[in-house]
Motif scaffolding. Structure first.
Motif, short mmCIF file in Angstrom:
data_model
loop_
_atom_site.label_atom_id
_atom_site.label_comp_id
_atom_site.label_asym_id
_atom_site.label_seq_id
_atom_site.Cartn_x
_atom_site.Cartn_y
_atom_site.Cartn_z
N SER A 12 -6.67 0.89 -9.31
CA SER A 12 -7.77 1.03 -8.36
C SER A 12 -7.81 2.42 -7.73
N VAL A 42 -12.52 0.37 -10.00
CA VAL A 42 -11.38 0.31 -10.93
C VAL A 42 -11.07 1.75 -11.35
N SER A 99 -2.44 -4.08 -1.49
CA SER A 99 -2.52 -2.83 -2.26
C SER A 99 -1.15 -2.17 -2.30
N ILE A 108 -13.36 -3.68 -8.01
CA ILE A 108 -12.24 -4.58 -8.27
C ILE A 108 -12.75 -6.03 -8.31
#
Lengths: 278, 133
Positions: free
Chosen positions: B7, B16, B38, B94
């Motif tokens: 990402s 992405v 994340s 995403i």
């Protein structure tokens, strides 16, 4: 005496100078250290009789002892090891053989095995004691091959090292420890640009040096001006001559055909000797 | 089930990243609850072996699949060894990529989609010869 021939810019005539000087002097050992593209033997046609592999050590994992703790892959800054649940992967082409993974392994599960990355070959041609190194295609590290070559240096002879182009590790390894470095350039803006970089390298290594201008007559006078301003000795100028170019195109060292140049290289050698003693 | 996605940002609306080894972040998404976390990709600036290091990082997060744009041979080998499935050719956000994955619209990759050093782009014109240290 141990003289390295380097340049910065590629294609300026390092091999031409190294070969012609080697053929002009007696009792010479010549090492072609441009192991990614060793081409000095095109001029010499030496029959290479001896060959030895150059190997580096890479880790091997004993999966019986390994508990996948990950310490080895955490340690490896080149990411040559990967630990995933119940498997350790080794990427040999990334390994720099530092031995650290073995040191940090708490289970003593790492041993080392040899892996060939290239070879060095030896032969005689026209009275020259000649070596060259060959790095295998696909390998990233030239240094172990250059180091193996330099172990063959015989200080009872006049040693000439033909360096790779550029200013990075293989060049440093080749010229390191030399008594003198000849920097070959051409009188063009490109030659001057890379010459300046090469000069920084040799100064950093405290190696006395001088410049040979090859293909003199083409381009401009800026290399000469720069050398004069920086008090860099210009050892020799080789003219941009059709005769020399034609001999080169046939793979013939020009001292073999134009004997005055033989004298010039002997003079050059004596001048370098003088520079070192000074 | 958790999956990892390369990402450009830290949330589900980020794009992405088409690169695997040198992406900015990995989003670890639980596709049943859409909860996510994340992970900053520390190998983005590695001098070599970025894909290998990144593959280990995401494999440790306990994922079953990776979604990305392209993947190189070393990362592919590492993820395969960790029994992580690989889906390439993803783009968009995403969230969109996860939806496509759930609908079975992404195709599982059987081999590396690009060669080594792909994600290094034009950063270093000599990168193939540069690792001489």
């Amino acid at each position: 005496m141990n003289i390295a021939v380097a340049s910065g810019k590629g294609g300026t005539g390092k091999t031409t100078i190294a070969i012609n000087m080697a053929l002009s002097l007696g009792n010479v050992q010549l090492l072609d250290c441009d192991v990614e593209e060793p081409n000095a033997n095109i001029f010499l046609n030496a029959k290479m009789e001896k060959s030895e592999d150059v190997t580096i050590m890479i880790p091997e994992i004993d999966e019986e002892k390994c508990d996948y703790c990950d310490k080895c892959s955490e340690f490896c800054m080149y990411n040559a090891l990967a630990v995933v649940p119940s498997k350790v992967l080794v990427f040999p082409e990334l390994c720099h053989s530092c031995g650290g993974c073995k040191l940090v392994c708490p289970k003593d599960a790492i041993s080392y095995r040899e892996r060939a990355i290239g070879r060095i070959e030896h032969g005689y041609a026209k009275g020259l004691d000649f070596y060259h190194g060959i790095l295998n295609v696909g390998e990233a590290m030239a240094l172990p091959v250059i180091k193996a070559l330099k172990k063959k240096v015989n200080n009872s002879k006049e040693v000439i090292l033909d360096a790779p182009p550029g200013t990075s590790c293989p060049v440093i390894e080749t010229i390191r420890g030399s008594d003198y470095c000849i920097l070959v350039t051409e009188p063009t803006p490109f030659g001057l640009h890379d010459l300046k970089l090469a000069v920084e390298v040799v100064k950093h290594l405290y190696i006395p040096f001088g410049v040979i201008i090859n293909r003199d007559g083409v381009g401009d006078k800026k290399v000469e001006l720069h050398c004069r301003n920086e008090k860099i000795p210009i050892l020799m100028k080789i003219p941009h001559s059709e005769e020399i170019a034609q001999l080169y195109s046939k793979g013939i060292p020009f001292v073999n055909e134009i004997s005055v140049w033989r004298e010039e290289f002997i003079k050059l050698y004596k001048q370098i000797q003088g520079e070192i003693e000074r | 089930m958790k999956i990892g996605i390369s990402s450009t940002g830290k949330d589900l609306n980020a794009q992405v990243d088409p690169r695997f080894g040198r992406c900015q972040y990995f989003l670890i998404v639980d596709i049943d609850t859409m909860n996510f976390e994340s992970i900053s990709n520390e190998s983005a600036m590695a001098s070599g072996g970025a894909g290998i290091q990144a593959a280990q990082t995401v494999a440790k997060a306990g994922i079953k699949a990776v979604i990305t744009g392209n993947i190189g041979p070393n990362a592919f080998q590492t993820l395969s060894a960790a029994a992580v499935k690989i889906f390439t050719g993803a783009s968009g956000t995403i969230k969109e990529a996860v939806e496509k994955y759930k609908k079975g619209e992404l195709k599982e990759t059987e081999a590396a989609s690009v060669s080594s050093h792909f994600g290094m782009g034009g950063m270093d014109r000599d990168f193939g010869r540069g690792r001489n240290l």
